[in-house]
Design an enzyme around this catalytic site. Structure first.
Site, short mmCIF file in Angstrom:
data_model
loop_
_atom_site.label_atom_id
_atom_site.label_comp_id
_atom_site.label_asym_id
_atom_site.label_seq_id
_atom_site.Cartn_x
_atom_site.Cartn_y
_atom_site.Cartn_z
N TYR A 117 -1.97 0.10 10.30
CA TYR A 117 -1.93 -0.24 8.87
C TYR A 117 -0.60 0.23 8.24
O TYR A 117 0.06 -0.53 7.54
CB TYR A 117 -3.13 0.39 8.18
CG TYR A 117 -3.38 -0.12 6.78
CD1 TYR A 117 -3.96 -1.38 6.57
CD2 TYR A 117 -3.04 0.64 5.67
CE1 TYR A 117 -4.18 -1.85 5.27
CE2 TYR A 117 -3.27 0.18 4.38
CZ TYR A 117 -3.84 -1.06 4.19
OH TYR A 117 -4.06 -1.52 2.91
N SER B 71 0.87 -1.18 0.00
CA SER B 71 0.00 0.00 0.00
C SER B 71 0.91 1.23 0.00
O SER B 71 2.06 1.14 0.46
CB SER B 71 -0.85 -0.02 1.27
OG SER B 71 -1.40 1.25 1.52
P1 NAP Z 1 -11.49 -6.56 1.62
O1 NAP Z 1 -12.49 -6.52 0.54
O2 NAP Z 1 -11.82 -6.10 2.98
O3 NAP Z 1 -10.94 -8.07 1.67
C1 NAP Z 1 -10.05 -8.51 2.66
C2 NAP Z 1 -9.83 -9.99 2.50
O4 NAP Z 1 -8.90 -10.42 3.51
C3 NAP Z 1 -11.11 -10.79 2.70
O5 NAP Z 1 -11.16 -11.83 1.74
C4 NAP Z 1 -10.95 -11.37 4.09
O6 NAP Z 1 -11.59 -12.65 4.17
C5 NAP Z 1 -9.43 -11.55 4.16
N1 NAP Z 1 -8.93 -11.66 5.52
C6 NAP Z 1 -9.02 -10.76 6.53
N2 NAP Z 1 -8.47 -11.27 7.65
C7 NAP Z 1 -8.02 -12.52 7.33
C8 NAP Z 1 -7.37 -13.55 8.05
N3 NAP Z 1 -7.06 -13.41 9.35
N4 NAP Z 1 -7.05 -14.70 7.40
C9 NAP Z 1 -7.37 -14.86 6.10
N5 NAP Z 1 -7.99 -13.93 5.36
C10 NAP Z 1 -8.31 -12.77 5.97
O7 NAP Z 1 -10.19 -5.73 1.24
P2 NAP Z 1 -9.33 -5.57 -0.09
O8 NAP Z 1 -9.35 -4.15 -0.44
O9 NAP Z 1 -9.68 -6.59 -1.12
O10 NAP Z 1 -7.89 -5.88 0.53
C11 NAP Z 1 -7.00 -6.86 0.03
C12 NAP Z 1 -5.57 -6.38 0.27
O11 NAP Z 1 -5.33 -5.20 -0.48
C13 NAP Z 1 -5.25 -6.05 1.71
O12 NAP Z 1 -3.95 -6.52 2.03
C14 NAP Z 1 -5.27 -4.54 1.74
O13 NAP Z 1 -4.45 -4.02 2.75
C15 NAP Z 1 -4.72 -4.23 0.36
N6 NAP Z 1 -5.00 -2.88 -0.14
C16 NAP Z 1 -6.29 -2.47 -0.34
C17 NAP Z 1 -6.52 -1.18 -0.81
C18 NAP Z 1 -7.89 -0.66 -1.06
O14 NAP Z 1 -8.04 0.55 -1.35
N7 NAP Z 1 -8.94 -1.49 -1.00
C19 NAP Z 1 -5.43 -0.33 -1.08
C20 NAP Z 1 -4.15 -0.79 -0.86
C21 NAP Z 1 -3.94 -2.07 -0.41
P3 NAP Z 1 -12.31 -13.27 5.47
O15 NAP Z 1 -12.90 -12.13 6.24
O16 NAP Z 1 -13.29 -14.21 4.86
O17 NAP Z 1 -11.21 -13.98 6.19
#
Ligand code: NAP
Length: 256
Positions: free
Chosen positions: A156, A143
């Site tokens: 974060y 990120s």
């Molecule tokens: P999201 O829609 O909230 O999805 C998060 C995913 O992580 C879900 O599938 C959740 O599944 C899983 N998760 C959470 N805790 C977990 C655990 N303890 N073990 C296994 N799985 C777990 O968020 P997203 O935006 O797709 O995020 C994915 C990645 O992208 C993250 O690393 C986030 O930091 C990064 N990111 C996102 C953004 C953004 O703007 N969205 C920007 C930069 C980076 P369950 O709850 O079913 O376990």
């Protein structure tokens, strides 16, 4: 996209958002995708949809904060498909958002367990298998927060900075044994994470309009591109698709 045909691609956090989009994209490209998350019903449903569309998928319940779960995930992927060629350490979370003095110590530690130790667990159990097989690719989802300070996001920012450090060290230790390790910084993406961020009302990211975010499918395309040799100059670093250079490399629309 041919680089992943008949390869095994393990994706953590695949129950929604970026991970689910990546699973669908890699399956369409002919990979056997192994979807991991805590919400078993959701990953099983996505795996069923992929299989119904002619793809190959396996769902494995996994909490990345638990080393035994991640070890089991990697073992299951190899048992079912014969290999692990790509690992996408994508699972991550940002809740609860709070300034340092308001933060809950237990919740803060849980973010460390998922965002930071979860990535370590993936590296720890995938690297020996990849070294034994002569190589593989590990992509850690990073990120912009890895290198910037954002109010309310101490957990974060700190954990994503730690993940960038893991990317650098893993590259240094294993590049010469064929293990490609790279980070991906996607910019802001339209997923549930951004819904939580908006609800917090803290810092400029929460003020963004939902239309400012890129779709998770763009991130999936960048992940695919990182699996190919064209991305080799970025190994050991975070590759960003927030910049026009990054987007052009992946053939994504440029920033406006
Ligand atoms: P999201 O829609 O909230 O999805 C998060 C995913 O992580 C879900 O599938 C959740 O599944 C899983 N998760 C959470 N805790 C977990 C655990 N303890 N073990 C296994 N799985 C777990 O968020 P997203 O935006 O797709 O995020 C994915 C990645 O992208 C993250 O690393 C986030 O930091 C990064 N990111 C996102 C953004 C953004 O703007 N969205 C920007 C930069 C980076 P369950 O709850 O079913 O376990």
């Amino acid at each position: 996209m041919d680089q992943v045909r008949n390869k095994t691609v393990v994706i953590t956090g695949a129950s929604r958002g970026i991970g689910a989009a990546a699973a669908r994209h890699f399956a369409e490209a002919g990979a056997h995708v192994v979807l991991a998350a805590r919400t078993e019903a959701r990953i099983e449903e996505i795996a069923k949809q992929i299989i119904a569309a002619g793809g190959a998928a396996t769902a494995v319940r996994c909490d990345v904060s638990q080393p035994t779960d991640v070890e089991h995930l990697i073992e299951t992927a190899i048992d079912r498909t014969g290999s692990i060629d790509v690992l996408i350490n994508n699972a991550g979370t940002i809740d609860p958002i709070a300034r340092l003095a308001d933060s809950d110590t237990h919740s803060w530690g849980q973010i460390v367990d998922v965002n930071f130790k979860g990535v370590y667990h993936g590296l720890r159990f995938a690297i020996p298998e990849m070294v034994g097989a002569g190589g593989g690719t590990i992509i850690n989802i990073s990120s912009g927060a890895a290198t910037s300070a954002l109010e309310g996001w101490s957990h974060y920012c700190a954990t994503k900075a730690a993940v960038l450090s893991l990317t650098r060290v893993a590259h240094k230790e294993y590049a010469d044994q064929g293990v490609r390790v790279v980070g991906l910084s996607p910019g802001t993406v339209a997923t549930e994470m951004q819904v939580s961020i908006k609800a917090s009302g803290i810092n400029p990211v929460s003020q963004l309009d939902p239309d400012d975010h890129i779709p998770p499918e763009w991130v999936a395309k960048a992940l695919m591109w990182l699996c190919g040799s064209e991305a080799d100059p970025h190994l050991g670093h975070d590759f960003s698709i927030k910049t026009d250079e990054g987007r052009a490399a992946v053939s994504l629309p440029l920033t406006m």
